[in-house]
Scaffold this motif. Structure first.
Motif, PDB file in Angstrom:
ATOM      1  N   LEU A 108       1.524   9.427  -5.599  1.00  0.00           N
ATOM      2  CA  LEU A 108       1.955  10.779  -5.222  1.00  0.00           C
ATOM      3  C   LEU A 108       2.731  11.440  -6.335  1.00  0.00           C
ATOM      4  O   LEU A 108       2.675  12.668  -6.519  1.00  0.00           O
ATOM      5  CB  LEU A 108       2.795  10.680  -3.947  1.00  0.00           C
ATOM      6  CG  LEU A 108       2.932  11.908  -3.046  1.00  0.00           C
ATOM      7  CD1 LEU A 108       1.561  12.408  -2.637  1.00  0.00           C
ATOM      8  CD2 LEU A 108       3.747  11.558  -1.817  1.00  0.00           C
ATOM      9  N   SER A 155      -3.011  10.556  -1.803  1.00  0.00           N
ATOM     10  CA  SER A 155      -1.814   9.721  -1.948  1.00  0.00           C
ATOM     11  C   SER A 155      -0.938   9.793  -0.706  1.00  0.00           C
ATOM     12  O   SER A 155      -0.376   8.786  -0.273  1.00  0.00           O
ATOM     13  CB  SER A 155      -1.010  10.178  -3.175  1.00  0.00           C
ATOM     14  OG  SER A 155      -1.861  10.307  -4.287  1.00  0.00           O
ATOM     15  N   SER A 184       2.225   1.827  -3.380  1.00  0.00           N
ATOM     16  CA  SER A 184       1.148   2.339  -4.222  1.00  0.00           C
ATOM     17  C   SER A 184       0.906   3.819  -3.946  1.00  0.00           C
ATOM     18  O   SER A 184       0.729   4.629  -4.880  1.00  0.00           O
ATOM     19  CB  SER A 184      -0.119   1.524  -3.945  1.00  0.00           C
ATOM     20  OG  SER A 184      -1.242   2.146  -4.494  1.00  0.00           O
ATOM     21  N   GLY A 185       0.911   4.189  -2.675  1.00  0.00           N
ATOM     22  CA  GLY A 185       0.699   5.597  -2.330  1.00  0.00           C
ATOM     23  C   GLY A 185       1.800   6.489  -2.870  1.00  0.00           C
ATOM     24  O   GLY A 185       1.545   7.589  -3.369  1.00  0.00           O
ATOM     25  N   LEU A 229      -5.100   5.250   6.209  1.00  0.00           N
ATOM     26  CA  LEU A 229      -5.187   4.285   5.114  1.00  0.00           C
ATOM     27  C   LEU A 229      -6.632   3.968   4.786  1.00  0.00           C
ATOM     28  O   LEU A 229      -7.017   3.892   3.604  1.00  0.00           O
ATOM     29  CB  LEU A 229      -4.435   3.020   5.526  1.00  0.00           C
ATOM     30  CG  LEU A 229      -4.093   2.000   4.448  1.00  0.00           C
ATOM     31  CD1 LEU A 229      -3.346   2.664   3.327  1.00  0.00           C
ATOM     32  CD2 LEU A 229      -3.260   0.891   5.057  1.00  0.00           C
ATOM     33  N   SER A 278       0.310   3.805   5.479  1.00  0.00           N
ATOM     34  CA  SER A 278       0.878   2.474   5.236  1.00  0.00           C
ATOM     35  C   SER A 278       2.244   2.329   5.877  1.00  0.00           C
ATOM     36  O   SER A 278       2.581   1.262   6.413  1.00  0.00           O
ATOM     37  CB  SER A 278       1.008   2.227   3.741  1.00  0.00           C
ATOM     38  OG  SER A 278      -0.227   2.416   3.110  1.00  0.00           O
ATOM     39  N   PHE A 321       0.831  -1.211   0.000  1.00  0.00           N
ATOM     40  CA  PHE A 321       0.000   0.000   0.000  1.00  0.00           C
ATOM     41  C   PHE A 321       0.861   1.254   0.000  1.00  0.00           C
ATOM     42  O   PHE A 321       0.540   2.250  -0.656  1.00  0.00           O
ATOM     43  CB  PHE A 321      -0.919   0.022   1.218  1.00  0.00           C
ATOM     44  CG  PHE A 321      -1.947  -1.076   1.236  1.00  0.00           C
ATOM     45  CD1 PHE A 321      -2.360  -1.639   2.431  1.00  0.00           C
ATOM     46  CD2 PHE A 321      -2.509  -1.545   0.063  1.00  0.00           C
ATOM     47  CE1 PHE A 321      -3.305  -2.643   2.452  1.00  0.00           C
ATOM     48  CE2 PHE A 321      -3.448  -2.553   0.076  1.00  0.00           C
ATOM     49  CZ  PHE A 321      -3.850  -3.111   1.283  1.00  0.00           C
ATOM     50  N   ALA A 322       1.955   1.211   0.756  1.00  0.00           N
ATOM     51  CA  ALA A 322       2.833   2.380   0.822  1.00  0.00           C
ATOM     52  C   ALA A 322       3.454   2.662  -0.533  1.00  0.00           C
ATOM     53  O   ALA A 322       3.536   3.827  -0.974  1.00  0.00           O
ATOM     54  CB  ALA A 322       3.922   2.152   1.873  1.00  0.00           C
ATOM     55  N   MET A 365      -2.354   7.668   2.019  1.00  0.00           N
ATOM     56  CA  MET A 365      -2.105   6.259   1.788  1.00  0.00           C
ATOM     57  C   MET A 365      -0.653   5.914   2.111  1.00  0.00           C
ATOM     58  O   MET A 365      -0.362   4.912   2.790  1.00  0.00           O
ATOM     59  CB  MET A 365      -2.433   5.894   0.338  1.00  0.00           C
ATOM     60  CG  MET A 365      -2.299   4.420   0.050  1.00  0.00           C
ATOM     61  SD  MET A 365      -2.763   4.005  -1.625  1.00  0.00           S
ATOM     62  CE  MET A 365      -4.527   4.073  -1.497  1.00  0.00           C
ATOM     63  N   ALA A 366       0.277   6.746   1.644  1.00  0.00           N
ATOM     64  CA  ALA A 366       1.695   6.445   1.869  1.00  0.00           C
ATOM     65  C   ALA A 366       2.044   6.527   3.352  1.00  0.00           C
ATOM     66  O   ALA A 366       2.648   5.607   3.917  1.00  0.00           O
ATOM     67  CB  ALA A 366       2.563   7.408   1.059  1.00  0.00           C
ATOM     68  N   ALA A 368      -8.218   6.845   2.949  1.00  0.00           N
ATOM     69  CA  ALA A 368      -7.728   6.913   1.571  1.00  0.00           C
ATOM     70  C   ALA A 368      -8.400   5.858   0.709  1.00  0.00           C
ATOM     71  O   ALA A 368      -8.802   6.122  -0.435  1.00  0.00           O
ATOM     72  CB  ALA A 368      -6.203   6.729   1.549  1.00  0.00           C
TER      73      ALA A 368
END
Lengths: 123, 162
Positions: free
Chosen positions: B42, B59, B37-38, B88, B66, B34-35, B62-63, B91
């Motif tokens: 971004l 974003s 992906s974030g 998370l 995560s 997930f991180a 999420m980052a 998001a």
């Protein structure tokens, strides 16, 4: 559903997530601070009990030391009164006096999961 | 007190249960995915176009969430998931609603499927956060109980100093 309504919902959700994040950070800080202070207080309490026990033990040993010195004195007097020579004194121990151990005992408790019920299981 | 504890039989060398070791590895990897992906979102300009100015915020949530959660699951501390999962989950919720809205005109079935997928992920994260919340309450309650009992020379602990 119009685009503006959807965007409003998205903003509300992001705001709720951000607000919850700020709340969790503040509560985590408070909980960790209280835990640290609690551990410090328990350590201080343990040290104080240790000191109290040591003082009591020292007083007990001094009492009994004094008692046996008096008993030895009476026995010496009895021997001298009856003209019985005293046995030769034992040799004094050699070597330097060891330094007293001033380190209080610590309980090196390694954390055992579930030993006291533990925190809820991370499932 | 800070660990998420399990009560199963232990692996001697690692000091962990098989279950907790798998959970730890799987959750850490999941949060790292997930991180990543974030972070990728971004640096993607299309996200800003799709979500106006809220794309970078989404974003970043999420980052950051995560990373916090993966750190918490890796080190077995409740603080990581407790602080990271709200970000998370929000998001994911925003992503889900945005995905459903954009796909609704193309195919309603796909939009519904995507929406349910994201809804399920949000619910799983909420459940996971609930576990971390329980750990936080337990840790805090024990700390407060230790401080309230007369700690200095009192009955804070049953056994002696040894």
């Amino acid at each position: 559903m119009s685009e503006q309504v959807v965007r409003d919902i998205l903003v509300v959700l992001l705001g709720a997530g951000g607000a919850t994040f700020i709340w969790t950070v503040s509560r985590s800080y408070i909980a960790l601070r209280d835990s640290a202070e609690s551990r410090e207080d328990r350590a201080v309490a343990r040290l104080e009990r240790y000191e109290q026990t040591c003082r009591e033990q020292l007083a007990w040993e001094r009492e009994w030391g004094a008692y046996w010195m008096l008993v030895a004195g009476r026995l010496r007097h009895a021997l001298a009164s009856n003209g019985i020579p005293e046995p030769p004194l034992p040799r004094k121990p050699t070597g330097p006096k060891p330094a007293p151990d001033e380190t209080p005992p610590t309980r090196h408790r390694r954390h055992r999961a579930g030993s006291r019920g533990g925190a809820p299981e991370g499932e | 007190m800070h660990r998420i504890a399990t009560t199963d039989a232990r692996l001697g060398v690692l000091g962990l249960t098989r279950q907790s070791l798998y959970l730890r590895a799987a959750l850490t990897l999941a949060y790292l995915c997930f991180a990543t992906s974030g972070v990728l979102l971004l640096v993607t300009p299309e996200v800003t176009v799709a979500y106006d100015g809220w794309g970078p915020v989404l974003s970043a949530f999420m980052a950051l969430g995560s990373v916090l959660a993966s750190g918490g699951s890796l080190t077995r501390r409740w603080v990581g998931e407790f602080t990271g999962l709200p970000l998370l989950a929000s998001a994911f919720a925003v992503f889900g609603i945005g995905t459903v809205y954009q796909a609704w005109e193309v195919s309603r079935l796909i939009a519904a499927a995507n929406g349910l997928l994201f809804a399920g992920m949000v619910l799983v994260m909420t459940a996971r956060w609930r576990v971390a919340l329980a750990s936080y309450r337990f840790a805090h309650a024990v700390a407060l109980r230790d401080r309230r009992t007369e700690v200095r020379g009192g009955r804070g602990e049953r056994e002696g100093w040894w």
